[in-house]
Design an enzyme around this catalytic site. Structure first.
Site, PDB file in Angstrom:
ATOM      1  N   GLU A 181       0.839  -1.210   0.000  1.00 13.39           N
ATOM      2  CA  GLU A 181       0.000   0.000   0.000  1.00 13.39           C
ATOM      3  C   GLU A 181       0.873   1.260   0.000  1.00 13.39           C
ATOM      4  O   GLU A 181       0.752   2.131   0.867  1.00 13.39           O
ATOM      5  CB  GLU A 181      -1.001  -0.019   1.171  1.00 13.39           C
ATOM      6  CG  GLU A 181      -1.986  -1.169   1.048  1.00 13.39           C
ATOM      7  CD  GLU A 181      -3.211  -1.105   1.952  1.00 13.39           C
ATOM      8  OE1 GLU A 181      -3.288  -0.231   2.824  1.00 13.39           O
ATOM      9  OE2 GLU A 181      -4.121  -1.944   1.748  1.00 13.39           O
ATOM     10  N   GLU A 183      -4.784  -8.799  -0.585  1.00 14.09           N
ATOM     11  CA  GLU A 183      -5.598  -8.510   0.610  1.00 14.09           C
ATOM     12  C   GLU A 183      -7.048  -8.390   0.180  1.00 14.09           C
ATOM     13  O   GLU A 183      -7.386  -7.540  -0.645  1.00 14.09           O
ATOM     14  CB  GLU A 183      -5.136  -7.214   1.300  1.00 14.09           C
ATOM     15  CG  GLU A 183      -3.834  -7.382   2.055  1.00 14.09           C
ATOM     16  CD  GLU A 183      -3.443  -6.169   2.877  1.00 14.09           C
ATOM     17  OE1 GLU A 183      -4.342  -5.443   3.356  1.00 14.09           O
ATOM     18  OE2 GLU A 183      -2.222  -5.960   3.030  1.00 14.09           O
TER      19      GLU A 183
HETATM   20  O1  AHR Z   1      -5.233  -6.098   6.730  1.00 13.73           O
HETATM   21  C1  AHR Z   1      -5.208  -4.949   7.495  1.00 13.73           C
HETATM   22  C2  AHR Z   1      -4.568  -3.786   6.770  1.00 13.73           C
HETATM   23  O2  AHR Z   1      -5.346  -3.420   5.676  1.00 13.73           O
HETATM   24  C3  AHR Z   1      -3.218  -4.032   6.173  1.00 13.73           C
HETATM   25  O3  AHR Z   1      -2.198  -3.886   7.090  1.00 13.73           O
HETATM   26  C4  AHR Z   1      -3.133  -2.984   5.111  1.00 13.73           C
HETATM   27  O4  AHR Z   1      -2.330  -3.371   4.038  1.00 13.73           O
HETATM   28  C5  AHR Z   1      -4.580  -2.758   4.710  1.00 13.73           C
HETATM   29  O5  AHR Z   1      -4.909  -1.439   4.701  1.00 13.73           O
END
Ligand code: AHR
Length: 516
Positions: free
Chosen positions: A197, A320
């Site tokens: 991110e 994710e």
């Molecule tokens: O999964 C929780 C968080 O969500 C992670 O650390 C981040 O990459 C995303 O914003």
């Protein structure tokens, strides 16, 4: 005579009318001799971050803990993950990855420095779970590690050293260090993420700036011997198509093997996400609607990637994904601990069906997160552990891993809520190497079952068996006192009639059919 003709005509009209009025009839045609894409097992990957009780308490308890453990790893969690045959595990973050300095997590544990986990509750991280602990856990599980390097607050040298420490077999400063720490042979880790991110918690970069950074970091992340790296560029936040476009344009194709994509299903707003277990049908509908948007999201990012990579060499890595609700009442807001209901199981099934559909481009994905965080497959409470409904979905979908994706046509009834409609049924079809046809079906309609008639185009069904996950209400979930409220059972409402498969798919259910 005239009378009986009239009567027959009336009956026929009535039959047509009844047919048209059956909203819950569904037809599926599977083309069993077609298809050219293998569904990568890595679509069924997991993610474990130094966040809340995912690593500490969830995976790692240390050798001296009261909780039964294998060399410090929780035995119950290890066994549950082993049974799931998880193909990969991403670590150490997440946002944590971009403030993690790997050299703090090697060597004798008592000498490791502490740090503050600024993203997740501001707790002290004692670095007792580091590179060796993670990689040995993966080895024990027989799963591929996916390591995310620190671009946000790290250096090119730091990441380059990490690759050398883990992958180099010859003599070098980093291998000397590794050997001094008790590991003679290189682990040989293939999958490396370059930052996480980077548009947000990983450095708040612009896509142009990140693309340049990626090129530097990727250059010095070396291939050693046979250990050729699979490099994953930090990709977009959900609908940020410009991010993907900029990376595809500014990074040479040969320099990356994957681009990531993050998408979370948040029922309401980020400041008021909604409860994991206390919700009504409106919340349920909107959750499934948002989860289903993954299909269009992947289509749009893939379309951009196609313009620069028509052979689809670069994978879209959804590293994710999952539901994100308000934390469980009374738990640390920075720990992201949430319950998991049959609604989450349906989100998981729907999403995995979407990934399978896009298997030509989506070749890795990681649900967030493995234990005790967000849409976890496992929850723990001191010495107790439960499997969530989402766990059972991953178990149900196992036959799709490395199977041939089969094209199909599905006619689905609609699920209507107020004035909005969704397809009630979604599916995914594959063929295992032994010829078994695997069909996963998700009926999101909370009230109505669906009668499915399935035809195998090019094949003949001789034998069918199935498993089902369903529950009495949409909020049903497993608790430490009632751990098997939502669990799979044998599916018996299925038969073969005149060569077709006929099944009655319960409301709010996931079904696996295996046909020989
Ligand atoms: O999964 C929780 C968080 O969500 C992670 O650390 C981040 O990459 C995303 O914003």
């Amino acid at each position: 005579m005239k009378k009986s003709i009239c009567f027959l005509a009336l009956m026929a009209m009535l039959a047509i009318h009844i047919q048209a009025q059956q909203p819950n009839e569904s037809m599926l045609t599977v083309h069993v001799n077609e298809g050219s894409t293998t569904i990568s097992k890595h679509i069924y990957g997991h993610f474990s971050e130094h966040l809340g009780r995912c690593i500490y308490g969830g995976i790692w308890v240390g050798e001296d803990a009261d909780v039964p453990n294998i060399r410090g790893y929780r035995k119950d969690v290890f066994e549950a993950l082993k049974a799931l045959n998880i193909p990969n595990l991403r670590w150490p973050g997440g946002c944590f990855a971009d403030e993690y300095h790997w050299k703090d997590g090697i060597g004798p544990r008592e000498g490791r420095p502490e740090m503050i986990n600024t993203h997740w509750g501001g707790v002290v991280e004692d670095n007792s779970f580091g590179t060796h602990e993670f990689l040995e856990f993966c080895k024990l599980l027989g799963t591929e590690p996916v390591i995310c390097g620190n671009v946000g607050s790290g250096t090119v040298e730091e990441m380059s050293d990490w690759v050398e420490y883990i992958n180099f077999d010859g003599k070098s400063p980093m291998t000397d260090l590794r050997i001094a720490n008790g590991k003679e042979e290189a682990w040989g880790v293939k999958y490396w993420g370059v930052g996480n991110e980077s548009w947000g918690c990983g450095g708040n970069m612009t896509p142009e700036y990140y693309a340049n950074e990626y090129r530097r970091y990727a250059t010095y992340a070396r291939n050693y011997g046979d250990h050729k790296l699979y490099k994953i560029a930090g990709g977009a936040n959900s609908w940020d198509l410009k991010w993907t476009e900029t990376l595809m344009k500014n990074v040479p194709n040969w320099m990356m093997d994957g681009i990531s994509l993050h998408y979370y299903t948040v029922p309401n707003t980020w400041s008021n996400k909604g409860s994991a277990t206390d919700f009504d049908e409106k919340d349920y509908f909107v959750t499934l609607k948002k989860a289903g948007e993954m299909d269009e999201l992947i289509t749009q990012h893939s379309t951009i990637m196609d313009q620069y990579d028509k052979d689809k060499r670069i994978a879209l890595v959804v590293d994710e994904w999952g539901t994100w609700y308000d934390v469980e009442p009374g738990s640390n807001p920075g720990f992201l601990y949430q319950q998991n209901s049959i609604r989450d199981a349906l989100v998981a099934g729907l999403t995995l069906n979407i990934f399978n559909k896009h298997a030509d481009r989506v070749r890795m994905a990681n649900i967030a997160q493995t234990v005790n965080v967000l849409q976890a497959v496992i929850l723990t409470d001191e010495t107790r552990m439960i499997l969530t409904p989402t766990y059972h979905v991953f178990d149900l979908y196992k036959p799709h891993m490395e199977a041939l994706s089969l094209p199909f046509h599905l006619q689905s009834p609609e699920y209507t809520q107020e004035n909005e409609k969704l397809h009630a049924l979604s599916a995914s079809c594959s063929k295992s190497p032994d010829g078994t046809i695997n069909i996963t079906l998700v009926n999101i309609d909370p009230k109505n079952s669906i009668n499915l008639t399935c035809t195998l185009d090019g094949g003949e069904a001789k034998n069918v068996k199935g498993r089902v996950i369903t529950s009495a209400t949409i909020t049903d979930h497993n608790t430490f006192d009632e751990p098997a409220k939502v669990a799979p059972t044998d599916f018996t409402d299925v038969k073969i009639a005149k060569g077709k498969i006929e099944a009655k798919l319960p409301a709010r259910s996931l079904v696996l059919l295996q046909i020989k």
